[in-house]
Write an enzyme that holds these catalytic residues in place. Sequence first.
Site, PDB file in Angstrom:
ATOM      1  N   PRO A   1     -18.807 -16.558  18.264  1.00  0.00           N
ATOM      2  CA  PRO A   1     -18.523 -16.096  19.630  1.00  0.00           C
ATOM      3  C   PRO A   1     -17.643 -14.855  19.585  1.00  0.00           C
ATOM      4  O   PRO A   1     -16.796 -14.723  18.699  1.00  0.00           O
ATOM      5  CB  PRO A   1     -17.762 -17.270  20.259  1.00  0.00           C
ATOM      6  CG  PRO A   1     -17.255 -18.074  19.113  1.00  0.00           C
ATOM      7  CD  PRO A   1     -18.229 -17.870  17.989  1.00  0.00           C
TER       8      PRO A   1
ATOM      9  N   ILE B   1     -14.694 -13.269  21.109  1.00  0.00           N
ATOM     10  CA  ILE B   1     -13.571 -13.743  21.938  1.00  0.00           C
ATOM     11  C   ILE B   1     -13.158 -12.676  22.953  1.00  0.00           C
ATOM     12  O   ILE B   1     -12.955 -12.958  24.133  1.00  0.00           O
ATOM     13  CB  ILE B   1     -12.387 -14.147  21.032  1.00  0.00           C
ATOM     14  CG1 ILE B   1     -12.831 -15.287  20.106  1.00  0.00           C
ATOM     15  CG2 ILE B   1     -11.180 -14.564  21.868  1.00  0.00           C
ATOM     16  CD1 ILE B   1     -11.961 -15.505  18.899  1.00  0.00           C
TER      17      ILE B   1
ATOM     18  N   ASN C   1     -11.499 -12.038   5.585  1.00  0.00           N
ATOM     19  CA  ASN C   1     -11.331 -10.585   5.467  1.00  0.00           C
ATOM     20  C   ASN C   1      -9.869 -10.280   5.169  1.00  0.00           C
ATOM     21  O   ASN C   1      -9.040 -11.182   5.074  1.00  0.00           O
ATOM     22  CB  ASN C   1     -11.810  -9.883   6.750  1.00  0.00           C
ATOM     23  CG  ASN C   1     -11.039 -10.357   7.956  1.00  0.00           C
ATOM     24  OD1 ASN C   1      -9.845 -10.131   8.066  1.00  0.00           O
ATOM     25  ND2 ASN C   1     -11.721 -11.047   8.865  1.00  0.00           N
TER      26      ASN C   1
ATOM     27  N   LYS D   1     -17.551  -4.723  25.816  1.00  0.00           N
ATOM     28  CA  LYS D   1     -16.721  -5.930  25.792  1.00  0.00           C
ATOM     29  C   LYS D   1     -15.928  -6.126  27.083  1.00  0.00           C
ATOM     30  O   LYS D   1     -15.175  -7.078  27.213  1.00  0.00           O
ATOM     31  CB  LYS D   1     -15.776  -5.883  24.591  1.00  0.00           C
ATOM     32  CG  LYS D   1     -16.525  -5.781  23.254  1.00  0.00           C
ATOM     33  CD  LYS D   1     -15.724  -6.349  22.103  1.00  0.00           C
ATOM     34  CE  LYS D   1     -16.470  -6.176  20.792  1.00  0.00           C
ATOM     35  NZ  LYS D   1     -16.000  -7.082  19.764  1.00  0.00           N
TER      36      LYS D   1
ATOM     37  N   PHE E   1      -9.145  -4.015  19.961  1.00  0.00           N
ATOM     38  CA  PHE E   1      -9.052  -3.020  18.880  1.00  0.00           C
ATOM     39  C   PHE E   1     -10.467  -2.674  18.435  1.00  0.00           C
ATOM     40  O   PHE E   1     -11.383  -3.480  18.571  1.00  0.00           O
ATOM     41  CB  PHE E   1      -8.278  -3.583  17.686  1.00  0.00           C
ATOM     42  CG  PHE E   1      -6.789  -3.452  17.828  1.00  0.00           C
ATOM     43  CD1 PHE E   1      -6.108  -2.427  17.208  1.00  0.00           C
ATOM     44  CD2 PHE E   1      -6.073  -4.354  18.605  1.00  0.00           C
ATOM     45  CE1 PHE E   1      -4.747  -2.295  17.338  1.00  0.00           C
ATOM     46  CE2 PHE E   1      -4.699  -4.232  18.745  1.00  0.00           C
ATOM     47  CZ  PHE E   1      -4.034  -3.199  18.104  1.00  0.00           C
TER      48      PHE E   1
HETATM   49  N1  CTP Z   1     -13.398  -9.492  18.427  1.00  0.00           N
HETATM   50  C1  CTP Z   1     -13.333 -10.771  18.951  1.00  0.00           C
HETATM   51  N2  CTP Z   1     -14.247 -11.700  18.563  1.00  0.00           N
HETATM   52  C2  CTP Z   1     -15.210 -11.385  17.660  1.00  0.00           C
HETATM   53  C3  CTP Z   1     -15.277 -10.091  17.112  1.00  0.00           C
HETATM   54  C4  CTP Z   1     -14.347  -9.172  17.522  1.00  0.00           C
HETATM   55  O1  CTP Z   1     -12.452 -11.049  19.764  1.00  0.00           O
HETATM   56  N3  CTP Z   1     -16.081 -12.323  17.297  1.00  0.00           N
HETATM   57  C5  CTP Z   1     -12.440  -8.477  18.887  1.00  0.00           C
HETATM   58  C6  CTP Z   1     -11.413  -8.039  17.878  1.00  0.00           C
HETATM   59  O2  CTP Z   1     -10.245  -8.813  17.962  1.00  0.00           O
HETATM   60  C7  CTP Z   1     -11.178  -6.600  18.296  1.00  0.00           C
HETATM   61  C8  CTP Z   1     -12.501  -6.162  18.873  1.00  0.00           C
HETATM   62  O3  CTP Z   1     -13.195  -7.344  19.207  1.00  0.00           O
HETATM   63  O4  CTP Z   1     -10.217  -6.517  19.321  1.00  0.00           O
HETATM   64  C9  CTP Z   1     -13.342  -5.281  18.036  1.00  0.00           C
HETATM   65  O5  CTP Z   1     -13.675  -5.879  16.852  1.00  0.00           O
HETATM   66  P1  CTP Z   1     -14.716  -5.177  15.863  1.00  0.00           P
HETATM   67  O6  CTP Z   1     -14.865  -6.073  14.687  1.00  0.00           O
HETATM   68  O7  CTP Z   1     -14.340  -3.748  15.655  1.00  0.00           O
HETATM   69  O8  CTP Z   1     -15.998  -5.190  16.770  1.00  0.00           O
HETATM   70  P2  CTP Z   1     -17.396  -5.881  16.574  1.00  0.00           P
HETATM   71  O9  CTP Z   1     -17.603  -6.754  17.752  1.00  0.00           O
HETATM   72  O10 CTP Z   1     -17.469  -6.526  15.253  1.00  0.00           O
HETATM   73  O11 CTP Z   1     -18.376  -4.665  16.695  1.00  0.00           O
HETATM   74  P3  CTP Z   1     -19.150  -3.861  15.533  1.00  0.00           P
HETATM   75  O12 CTP Z   1     -19.659  -4.887  14.593  1.00  0.00           O
HETATM   76  O13 CTP Z   1     -20.191  -3.153  16.307  1.00  0.00           O
HETATM   77  O14 CTP Z   1     -18.158  -2.926  14.927  1.00  0.00           O
END
Ligand code: CTP
Length: 401
Positions: free
Chosen positions: A305, A307, A210, A343, A325
């Site tokens: 996963p 995180i 991304n 979360k 975030f």
């Molecule tokens: N995050 C993480 N691990 C993942 C996905 C997200 O640690 N596999 C963390 C990001 O670093 C960020 C937060 O989760 O702090 C939110 O990420 P976001 O992509 O907005 O959330 P998603 O879990 O993807 O939720 P959605 O798809 O519903 O927007």
Amino acid sequence: MNAKRILLVIGGGIAAYKTLELIRRGRERGLAFRTILTRAGAEFVTPLAVSSLSESKVYSDLFSLTDEAEIGHIRLSREADLVVVAPATADLMAKMAQGHADDLASTTLLATDKPVLVAPAMNPMMWQHPATQRNVARLRADGIHFVGPAAGDMACGEVGSGRMTEPAEILAAIHAILVPPGERPLAGRRAIVTSGPTHEAIDPVRYIANRSSGRQGHAIAAALAAAGAEVTLVSGPVSLPDPPGVAVRRVESARAMRDAVEAALPADIAVCAAAVADWRPAQAAEAKLKKGRNQPAALELVENPDILRGLGHHPQMRPELVVGFAAETDDLLANAAAKLERKGCDWILANDVSTGSGVFGGSRNRVHLLGSEAPVESWPEMDKDELATRLVARIAERLGR
Ligand code: CTP
């Protein structure tokens, strides 16, 4: 570093242009600048550029009646918390080492009773010359602080040591002198920061990724370190330099990022700024996929996963403060609040990515801070460095020092 006053002496070298960024970024962090521009320095940057950025008068002439009437060189040197010489040329350092006082810069440097930080910049042969090295040794013995020079390509086309260190590193050195380690608000605290994108392999040469640049996460790691925390930055592939004073763990995939975060526990603070890929290809091919031969009909994806969620709900080692975030395109606050809950975070920084606030890759950011126990705070749009400093000030406040 509130309202600390820097007297910046800009010497005559091509690196003088970097002092403009030093002033800009320093001011974002609450530093106030007065500047002495040497005659040679004025060949590289204009007094107007320096005074516009510092919003303060630029001094250059020892015998100017107006300057002396407004503020004499003695006061100029004393009314600062720190004197910074950048770029420090071989000539300026020689004058300092010898105690010359034949212009405003050298006179002020001789008259000051404040700490002095020098950021040398010169051709590698000049830096290595025994005369320069003698002067450096003399200055160090006199208690002068040094930052850099760095090694690399020089503007003069040569390669070697002599390049002025980058503004971020000079700022870190300024901070280190102005605020002794024991007095920093997060001294003794451990922090983990995730930053950047992840790469999810399709085959040995292709991946899903991304647009995250890592700028926000790296800025937060740097700000936490500047506040005295012991920081581990777990970063996906980015093209940013390592923040000063931070232990960096480089990873590619979400699973590797999770493992590196787990290995960095326990911590008091976790800030997840990485744009982790939610999915990865179910099977990464061992050999490069060939067109026409084994071209896949569709890419099968499995979930990665989470995180942040793992940290927020960690059974044994949940950090005291877990910050995430939320990048949303619609229902920003409602979605972010749900994410906070789901979360297990203490705070979520929500950014609206639908308005093109330039979050991905850009240098500015606009967030709303949602906490489980406080009303939503909407912060104005600001530089990512400034946002990092503000967030870290809030973290320090919350952790009670
Ligand atoms: N995050 C993480 N691990 C993942 C996905 C997200 O640690 N596999 C963390 C990001 O670093 C960020 C937060 O989760 O702090 C939110 O990420 P976001 O992509 O907005 O959330 P998603 O879990 O993807 O939720 P959605 O798809 O519903 O927007």
